[in-house]
Design an enzyme around this catalytic site. Structure first.
Site, PDB file in Angstrom:
ATOM      1  N   SER A   5       0.835  -1.205   0.000  1.00 13.91           N
ATOM      2  CA  SER A   5       0.000   0.000   0.000  1.00 13.91           C
ATOM      3  C   SER A   5       0.870   1.256   0.000  1.00 13.91           C
ATOM      4  O   SER A   5       1.503   1.594   1.003  1.00 13.91           O
ATOM      5  CB  SER A   5      -0.914   0.004   1.229  1.00 13.91           C
ATOM      6  OG  SER A   5      -1.638   1.220   1.240  1.00 13.91           O
ATOM      7  N   HIS A  30      -0.965  -1.584  -4.060  1.00 17.03           N
ATOM      8  CA  HIS A  30      -2.296  -1.217  -3.563  1.00 17.03           C
ATOM      9  C   HIS A  30      -2.399   0.306  -3.541  1.00 17.03           C
ATOM     10  O   HIS A  30      -1.598   0.996  -2.915  1.00 17.03           O
ATOM     11  CB  HIS A  30      -2.466  -1.814  -2.163  1.00 17.03           C
ATOM     12  CG  HIS A  30      -3.831  -1.645  -1.578  1.00 17.03           C
ATOM     13  ND1 HIS A  30      -4.876  -2.481  -1.857  1.00 17.03           N
ATOM     14  CD2 HIS A  30      -4.312  -0.729  -0.702  1.00 17.03           C
ATOM     15  CE1 HIS A  30      -5.946  -2.111  -1.174  1.00 17.03           C
ATOM     16  NE2 HIS A  30      -5.633  -1.035  -0.467  1.00 17.03           N
ATOM     17  N   ASP A  32      -4.779   3.397  -2.671  1.00 18.20           N
ATOM     18  CA  ASP A  32      -5.949   3.811  -1.886  1.00 18.20           C
ATOM     19  C   ASP A  32      -6.466   5.173  -2.324  1.00 18.20           C
ATOM     20  O   ASP A  32      -5.753   6.168  -2.219  1.00 18.20           O
ATOM     21  CB  ASP A  32      -5.559   3.917  -0.407  1.00 18.20           C
ATOM     22  CG  ASP A  32      -5.354   2.563   0.236  1.00 18.20           C
ATOM     23  OD1 ASP A  32      -6.286   1.744   0.201  1.00 18.20           O
ATOM     24  OD2 ASP A  32      -4.253   2.325   0.776  1.00 18.20           O
ATOM     25  N   MET A  34      -9.237   8.076  -1.618  1.00 19.28           N
ATOM     26  CA  MET A  34     -10.172   8.540  -0.573  1.00 19.28           C
ATOM     27  C   MET A  34     -10.695   9.918  -0.943  1.00 19.28           C
ATOM     28  O   MET A  34      -9.926  10.780  -1.364  1.00 19.28           O
ATOM     29  CB  MET A  34      -9.440   8.637   0.762  1.00 19.28           C
ATOM     30  CG  MET A  34      -8.739   7.360   1.170  1.00 19.28           C
ATOM     31  SD  MET A  34      -7.879   7.616   2.732  1.00 19.28           S
ATOM     32  CE  MET A  34      -6.985   6.067   2.866  1.00 19.28           C
ATOM     33  N   HIS A  63      -8.092   0.607  -4.611  1.00 18.29           N
ATOM     34  CA  HIS A  63      -9.092   0.500  -3.540  1.00 18.29           C
ATOM     35  C   HIS A  63      -9.818   1.841  -3.427  1.00 18.29           C
ATOM     36  O   HIS A  63      -9.265   2.812  -2.912  1.00 18.29           O
ATOM     37  CB  HIS A  63      -8.364   0.129  -2.236  1.00 18.29           C
ATOM     38  CG  HIS A  63      -9.257   0.050  -1.034  1.00 18.29           C
ATOM     39  ND1 HIS A  63      -8.752  -0.014   0.259  1.00 18.29           N
ATOM     40  CD2 HIS A  63     -10.604   0.006  -0.896  1.00 18.29           C
ATOM     41  CE1 HIS A  63      -9.758  -0.086   1.114  1.00 18.29           C
ATOM     42  NE2 HIS A  63     -10.885  -0.069   0.434  1.00 18.29           N
ATOM     43  N   MET A  65     -12.229   4.244  -1.795  1.00 24.29           N
ATOM     44  CA  MET A  65     -12.989   4.573  -0.579  1.00 24.29           C
ATOM     45  C   MET A  65     -13.683   5.894  -0.876  1.00 24.29           C
ATOM     46  O   MET A  65     -13.318   6.950  -0.343  1.00 24.29           O
ATOM     47  CB  MET A  65     -12.039   4.669   0.614  1.00 24.29           C
ATOM     48  CG  MET A  65     -11.559   3.309   1.088  1.00 24.29           C
ATOM     49  SD  MET A  65     -10.088   3.404   2.110  1.00 24.29           S
ATOM     50  CE  MET A  65      -8.842   3.421   0.838  1.00 24.29           C
ATOM     51  N   MET A 134     -11.888  -5.567   5.076  1.00 24.67           N
ATOM     52  CA  MET A 134     -11.120  -4.556   5.820  1.00 24.67           C
ATOM     53  C   MET A 134     -10.885  -5.050   7.242  1.00 24.67           C
ATOM     54  O   MET A 134     -11.829  -5.420   7.937  1.00 24.67           O
ATOM     55  CB  MET A 134     -11.883  -3.224   5.873  1.00 24.67           C
ATOM     56  CG  MET A 134     -11.970  -2.468   4.566  1.00 24.67           C
ATOM     57  SD  MET A 134     -10.392  -2.099   3.783  1.00 24.67           S
ATOM     58  CE  MET A 134      -9.573  -1.096   5.034  1.00 24.67           C
ATOM     59  N   GLY A 139      -9.540   4.411   5.974  1.00 28.17           N
ATOM     60  CA  GLY A 139      -9.262   5.846   6.073  1.00 28.17           C
ATOM     61  C   GLY A 139      -7.808   6.196   6.351  1.00 28.17           C
ATOM     62  O   GLY A 139      -7.307   7.190   5.840  1.00 28.17           O
ATOM     63  N   PHE A 140      -7.149   5.377   7.142  1.00 31.20           N
ATOM     64  CA  PHE A 140      -5.784   5.726   7.549  1.00 31.20           C
ATOM     65  C   PHE A 140      -4.892   4.489   7.607  1.00 31.20           C
ATOM     66  O   PHE A 140      -5.366   3.402   7.986  1.00 31.20           O
ATOM     67  CB  PHE A 140      -5.787   6.389   8.935  1.00 31.20           C
ATOM     68  CG  PHE A 140      -6.539   7.689   8.947  1.00 31.20           C
ATOM     69  CD1 PHE A 140      -5.894   8.881   8.639  1.00 31.20           C
ATOM     70  CD2 PHE A 140      -7.899   7.712   9.221  1.00 31.20           C
ATOM     71  CE1 PHE A 140      -6.599  10.084   8.607  1.00 31.20           C
ATOM     72  CE2 PHE A 140      -8.616   8.906   9.202  1.00 31.20           C
ATOM     73  CZ  PHE A 140      -7.963  10.094   8.899  1.00 31.20           C
ATOM     74  N   GLY A 141      -3.626   4.684   7.271  1.00 31.94           N
ATOM     75  CA  GLY A 141      -2.635   3.626   7.448  1.00 31.94           C
ATOM     76  C   GLY A 141      -2.179   3.587   8.900  1.00 31.94           C
ATOM     77  O   GLY A 141      -2.488   4.489   9.682  1.00 31.94           O
ATOM     78  N   GLY A 142      -1.476   2.548   9.274  1.00 34.05           N
ATOM     79  CA  GLY A 142      -0.842   2.477  10.587  1.00 34.05           C
ATOM     80  C   GLY A 142      -1.766   2.166  11.753  1.00 34.05           C
ATOM     81  O   GLY A 142      -1.386   2.361  12.913  1.00 34.05           O
ATOM     82  N   ASP A 172      -6.908  -6.027   4.462  1.00 34.81           N
ATOM     83  CA  ASP A 172      -6.291  -4.703   4.383  1.00 34.81           C
ATOM     84  C   ASP A 172      -6.431  -3.998   5.722  1.00 34.81           C
ATOM     85  O   ASP A 172      -7.540  -3.706   6.171  1.00 34.81           O
ATOM     86  CB  ASP A 172      -7.004  -3.914   3.263  1.00 34.81           C
ATOM     87  CG  ASP A 172      -6.429  -2.534   3.045  1.00 34.81           C
ATOM     88  OD1 ASP A 172      -5.377  -2.209   3.615  1.00 34.81           O
ATOM     89  OD2 ASP A 172      -7.057  -1.768   2.271  1.00 34.81           O
ATOM     90  N   GLY A 173      -5.269  -3.727   6.332  1.00 33.35           N
ATOM     91  CA  GLY A 173      -5.243  -2.948   7.565  1.00 33.35           C
ATOM     92  C   GLY A 173      -4.582  -3.681   8.707  1.00 33.35           C
ATOM     93  O   GLY A 173      -5.031  -4.745   9.110  1.00 33.35           O
ATOM     94  N   GLY A 174      -3.476  -3.137   9.182  1.00 33.70           N
ATOM     95  CA  GLY A 174      -2.789  -3.715  10.335  1.00 33.70           C
ATOM     96  C   GLY A 174      -2.117  -5.054  10.051  1.00 33.70           C
ATOM     97  O   GLY A 174      -1.902  -5.848  10.970  1.00 33.70           O
ATOM     98  N   GLY A 194       0.942  -1.751   4.390  1.00 32.62           N
ATOM     99  CA  GLY A 194       1.503  -0.432   4.138  1.00 32.62           C
ATOM    100  C   GLY A 194       2.629  -0.106   5.085  1.00 32.62           C
ATOM    101  O   GLY A 194       3.812  -0.263   4.761  1.00 32.62           O
ATOM    102  N   SER A 195       2.262   0.318   6.299  1.00 33.48           N
ATOM    103  CA  SER A 195       3.291   0.804   7.224  1.00 33.48           C
ATOM    104  C   SER A 195       4.335  -0.263   7.558  1.00 33.48           C
ATOM    105  O   SER A 195       5.531   0.029   7.630  1.00 33.48           O
ATOM    106  CB  SER A 195       2.642   1.349   8.499  1.00 33.48           C
ATOM    107  OG  SER A 195       1.684   0.446   8.998  1.00 33.48           O
TER     108      SER A 195
HETATM  109  C1  DX5 Z   1      -6.635   2.101   5.018  1.00 31.45           C
HETATM  110  C2  DX5 Z   1      -6.118   1.650   3.682  1.00 31.45           C
HETATM  111  C3  DX5 Z   1      -4.998   0.698   3.757  1.00 31.45           C
HETATM  112  C4  DX5 Z   1      -3.749   1.200   4.446  1.00 31.45           C
HETATM  113  C5  DX5 Z   1      -3.153  -0.004   5.129  1.00 31.45           C
HETATM  114  O1  DX5 Z   1      -7.866   2.656   4.843  1.00 31.45           O
HETATM  115  O2  DX5 Z   1      -7.172   1.016   2.942  1.00 31.45           O
HETATM  116  O3  DX5 Z   1      -4.672   0.155   2.472  1.00 31.45           O
HETATM  117  O4  DX5 Z   1      -2.809   1.787   3.607  1.00 31.45           O
HETATM  118  O5  DX5 Z   1      -2.088   0.440   5.897  1.00 31.45           O
HETATM  119  P1  DX5 Z   1      -1.451  -0.430   7.079  1.00 31.45           P
HETATM  120  O6  DX5 Z   1      -0.882  -1.671   6.441  1.00 31.45           O
HETATM  121  O7  DX5 Z   1      -0.404   0.488   7.616  1.00 31.45           O
HETATM  122  O8  DX5 Z   1      -2.540  -0.733   8.050  1.00 31.45           O
HETATM  123 ZN    ZN Z   2      -6.641  -0.082   1.117  1.00 36.22          ZN
END
Ligand code: DX5
Ligand code: ZN
Length: 215
Positions: A5, A30, A32, A34, A63, A65, A134, A139-142, A172-174, A194-195
């Protein structure tokens, strides 16, 4: 498969970051999108995707959103998306949006937020190439992985297998080296990260750790 991501990438060095993904043996990127309405954040969109497509042969996993994905899917297809996922919770008609994505030659994916039951995707399975579960609020990474989502992955994988369909289950996420084993064991086969990937010293090693922790 691992999907990196780029929300967590160094945006001012995106070209080098994409090279880093490629040389790490990662297959998917990936992307994202938004709109600040469907989720409480604004990222990037069509012009950036077009540039990314020019610079890489990675599978582009877009993706969306956004509130009204039907309005934009053709343009994301024209910009080079290989997969387009959008949310069942969005305002667009789900079947019509899936049909429009397929007609444009792009693979379809339907995303569900953590509070949406697994069964919500069942009626669309024959129109899908991928389900995106999800594992955090979009909405947010990390953010931290939500463990209650694991059972939904299991339910969706079981249903796909029982219907003998060839559909990916993406999470997707964490996702990191301590959560990937849990989701792979539950039946996910496509891991967005992502992170964890972008903060790692050695992205190739980090991606290998994500893959190896399954059954
Ligand atoms: C969050 C995004 C994810 C995000 C994942 O809304 O859809 O794709 O980048 O980031 P991590 O892997 O850091 O949770
Ligand atoms: Zn995503």
């Amino acid at each position: 498969m691992v999907s990196a991501s780029v929300l967590s990438a160094d945006m001012l060095n995106l070209k080098e970051e994409i090279k880093r993904i490629e040389t790490s043996g990662i297959e998917m990127l990936h992307f994202d999108v938004m709109d600040g309405i469907f989720v409480d954040n604004i990222s990037y969109g069509l012009p950036v995707l077009e540039q990314v497509r020019k610079t890489t042969n990675l599978i582009l996993d877009v993706h969306l959103m956004i509130t009204d994905p039907l309005r934009y899917v053709n343009r994301f297809a024209e910009c080079g998306a290989d997969y387009i996922s959008f949310h069942i919770e969005s305002e667009s008609d789900t079947s019509e949006t899936l049909r429009t994505i397929r007609k444009s030659g792009v693979k379809t994916a339907l995303a569900i937020k953590p509070a949406t039951p697994a069964e919500a995707v069942f009626e669309y399975l024959d129109q899908l190439d991928m389900v995106l579960v999800m594992t955090v609020e979009p909405g947010f990474g990390g953010q931290s992985f939500i463990p209650e989502t694991v059972e939904k992955i299991r339910i969706i994988r079981k249903k796909i297998n029982s219907m003998e369909l060839d559909i990916r289950v993406e999470v997707d996420g964490g996702i990191n080296d301590s959560t990937s084993g849990i989701v792979l064991n539950a039946g996910a086969d496509t891991l967005v990260s992502g992170s964890y990937l972008f903060k790692s010293e050695n992205m190739g090693e980090a991606a290998r750790k994500l893959r190896c922790l399954g059954i």
